[in-house]
Design an enzyme around this catalytic site. Structure first.
Site, mmCIF file in Angstrom:
data_model
loop_
_atom_site.group_PDB
_atom_site.id
_atom_site.type_symbol
_atom_site.label_atom_id
_atom_site.label_comp_id
_atom_site.label_asym_id
_atom_site.label_seq_id
_atom_site.Cartn_x
_atom_site.Cartn_y
_atom_site.Cartn_z
ATOM 1 N N TYR A 184 0.803 -1.224 0.000
ATOM 2 C CA TYR A 184 0.000 0.000 0.000
ATOM 3 C C TYR A 184 0.835 1.273 0.000
ATOM 4 O O TYR A 184 0.300 2.360 -0.190
ATOM 5 C CB TYR A 184 -0.944 0.025 1.219
ATOM 6 C CG TYR A 184 -2.237 -0.718 0.965
ATOM 7 C CD1 TYR A 184 -2.250 -2.104 0.868
ATOM 8 C CD2 TYR A 184 -3.438 -0.039 0.819
ATOM 9 C CE1 TYR A 184 -3.420 -2.792 0.628
ATOM 10 C CE2 TYR A 184 -4.616 -0.720 0.577
ATOM 11 C CZ TYR A 184 -4.607 -2.091 0.481
ATOM 12 O OH TYR A 184 -5.777 -2.766 0.242
ATOM 13 N N ASP B 144 -6.682 -6.850 3.680
ATOM 14 C CA ASP B 144 -7.750 -6.238 2.888
ATOM 15 C C ASP B 144 -8.637 -7.323 2.290
ATOM 16 O O ASP B 144 -9.871 -7.292 2.411
ATOM 17 C CB ASP B 144 -7.126 -5.382 1.774
ATOM 18 C CG ASP B 144 -8.179 -4.792 0.860
ATOM 19 O OD1 ASP B 144 -9.172 -4.242 1.387
ATOM 20 O OD2 ASP B 144 -8.032 -4.903 -0.373
ATOM 21 N N LYS C 204 2.301 -15.508 3.493
ATOM 22 C CA LYS C 204 2.586 -16.398 2.366
ATOM 23 C C LYS C 204 4.098 -16.618 2.400
ATOM 24 O O LYS C 204 4.820 -16.222 1.481
ATOM 25 C CB LYS C 204 2.109 -15.718 1.067
ATOM 26 C CG LYS C 204 2.210 -16.552 -0.185
ATOM 27 C CD LYS C 204 1.155 -17.620 -0.305
ATOM 28 C CE LYS C 204 1.437 -18.470 -1.540
ATOM 29 N NZ LYS C 204 0.509 -19.620 -1.668
ATOM 30 N N ASP D 255 -12.692 -8.907 3.541
ATOM 31 C CA ASP D 255 -13.904 -8.960 2.711
ATOM 32 C C ASP D 255 -14.495 -10.366 2.769
ATOM 33 O O ASP D 255 -15.709 -10.545 2.871
ATOM 34 C CB ASP D 255 -13.597 -8.583 1.253
ATOM 35 C CG ASP D 255 -13.782 -7.084 0.986
ATOM 36 O OD1 ASP D 255 -13.822 -6.305 1.958
ATOM 37 O OD2 ASP D 255 -13.887 -6.700 -0.194
ATOM 38 N N ASP E 117 -3.704 -18.408 1.302
ATOM 39 C CA ASP E 117 -4.635 -19.154 0.435
ATOM 40 C C ASP E 117 -5.384 -20.216 1.251
ATOM 41 O O ASP E 117 -6.600 -20.369 1.123
ATOM 42 C CB ASP E 117 -3.919 -19.759 -0.787
ATOM 43 C CG ASP E 117 -2.615 -20.468 -0.452
ATOM 44 O OD1 ASP E 117 -2.156 -20.412 0.708
ATOM 45 O OD2 ASP E 117 -2.040 -21.099 -1.369
HETATM 46 C C1 IPM Z 1 -10.723 -1.054 2.695
HETATM 47 C C2 IPM Z 1 -10.775 -0.521 1.299
HETATM 48 C C3 IPM Z 1 -9.532 0.335 1.060
HETATM 49 C C4 IPM Z 1 -8.331 -0.574 1.210
HETATM 50 C C5 IPM Z 1 -9.470 1.067 -0.292
HETATM 51 C C6 IPM Z 1 -10.738 1.811 -0.586
HETATM 52 C C7 IPM Z 1 -8.266 1.976 -0.342
HETATM 53 O O1 IPM Z 1 -10.877 -1.546 0.371
HETATM 54 O O2 IPM Z 1 -10.725 -0.237 3.643
HETATM 55 O O3 IPM Z 1 -10.673 -2.269 2.878
HETATM 56 O O4 IPM Z 1 -7.902 -1.219 0.254
HETATM 57 O O5 IPM Z 1 -7.798 -0.614 2.316
HETATM 58 MN MN MN Z 2 -11.034 -3.523 1.277
#
Ligand code: IPM
Ligand code: MN
Length: 324
Positions: A119, A227, A170, A231, A203
């Site tokens: 990042y 990140d 990883k 999700d 993974d």
């Molecule tokens: C999150 C989002 C951000 C990230 C983006 C929007 C920069 O996906 O907060 O998870 O990748 O951290």
């Molecule tokens: Mn994200």
């Protein structure tokens, strides 16, 4: 004592979900003073500003920042992400991104490193647009950055009943960065003899999160893996509409920032379909960090009733507020 909160409602459903989060905070009896900042895609399209230096300087003076969502379809990728969200994370040294997942089959806290890894924007492009184009994007991992993240995760694991910490990386392929993470974890572990540790490749962790998420208590991982993994964990734990996050500066040299994991969802703006619970839980995390543990716990408890309910954005906000 009143807490001074900078509110960045942002774009799309950001203002809709934040209105509910602020209503819940007030219903919990916590005294807050809010100042609203017009930042995000709409502001950028109108003025060309993303995060002016004077605004950043003002934000440093608050006790916390509460953010809804930023992003509009007309803004090119990277402008708001790098110029606003990542700039805040880096400039305010919000080195922990803490993401709890506590519904359905899962009760785990992901500690995502938040200021390093891929990042940081290291790298560049050569001969752009030609057949010989070269693009590099490196992952930066410092001993200091990795160690402070791992220590935070150990402290957290130690405070929980299971006292279990899993490193996700990883190490079999990313042998330089992975080795730094694994060695640091092993060394820090000596200071936490009653925390049990485990290691999973990222993974494999994706399979385990879906098939046996109960195995996880606290998970610590790098910025990009965190990140993606969060999700997935959000989807497992009842959907992204419930996923909250705290971008923390645990050293408290400035304000920390609290935001739902979801985006601005321009497709559902104004329909009342946005779930405010991720924003509500993010606000509860903010209160907890500001020393309002009792109010935070009451909000969390009220949310357990409301999570299975269906309703519009304001109905769900109401349902939490009326239980406080
Ligand atoms: C999150 C989002 C951000 C990230 C983006 C929007 C920069 O996906 O907060 O998870 O990748 O951290
Ligand atoms: Mn994200």
């Amino acid at each position: 004592m009143s807490h001074r909160i900078a509110v960045i409602a942002g774009d799309g459903i950001g203002p809709e979900v934040l209105a509910e989060a602020l209503r819940v905070v007030r219903a919990a009896g916590v005294d807050i003073d809010t100042v609203h900042y017009d930042l995000g895609g709409a502001r950028y399209l109108r003025t060309g500003d993303v995060l002016p230096d004077e605004t950043l300087a003002e934000l440093r003076g608050f006790d916390a920042i509460l953010l809804g969502a930023v992003g509009t379809p007309d803004v090119p990728p990277g402008v708001l992400e790098r110029g606003l969200l990542l700039k805040l994370r880096f400039e305010l040294d919000l080195y922990i991104n803490l993401r709890p997942f506590t519904s359905g089959p899962i009760d785990c806290l992901v500690v995502r490193e938040n200021t390093e890894g891929p990042y940081v924007g290291e790298g560049g492009v050569l001969r752009k647009g030609t057949p010989n184009e070269v693009a590099t994007q490196g992952s930066v991992n410092t001993r200091m950055g990795v160690e402070r993240c791992i220590r935070f995760a150990f402290d957290l694991a130690q405070s929980r009943p299971r006292r279990h910490l899993t490193l996700v990386h990883k190490t079999n392929v990313l042998t330089f960065a992975g080795d730094l993470w694994q060695r640091t974890l092993n060394e820090v572990a000596a200071d936490y003899p009653d925390v049990e540790t485990a290691y999973n490749h990222v993974d494999a962790a994706c399979i385990y999160l879906v098939e046996s998420p109960q195995r996880y208590d606290v998970v610590v991982t790098d910025n990009l893996f965190g990140d993606i993994l969060t999700d997935l964990a959000g989807a497992v734990a009842g959907g992204i509409g419930l996923a909250a996050s705290a971008n923390l500066n645990p050293a408290r040299t400035g304000p920390s920032l609290f935001e739902p994991v979801h985006g601005s969802a321009p497709d559902i703006v104004g329909t009342g379909r946005a779930n405010p619970l991720a924003a509500v839980r993010s606000a509860a995390m903010m209160l907890d960090f500001l020393g309002e543990a009792d109010a935070a716990a009451r909000i969390e408890k009220a949310m357990t009733d409301v999570i299975p309910m269906s309703g519009t954005t304001s109905e769900l906000g109401d349902a939490v507020a009326s239980r406080l």
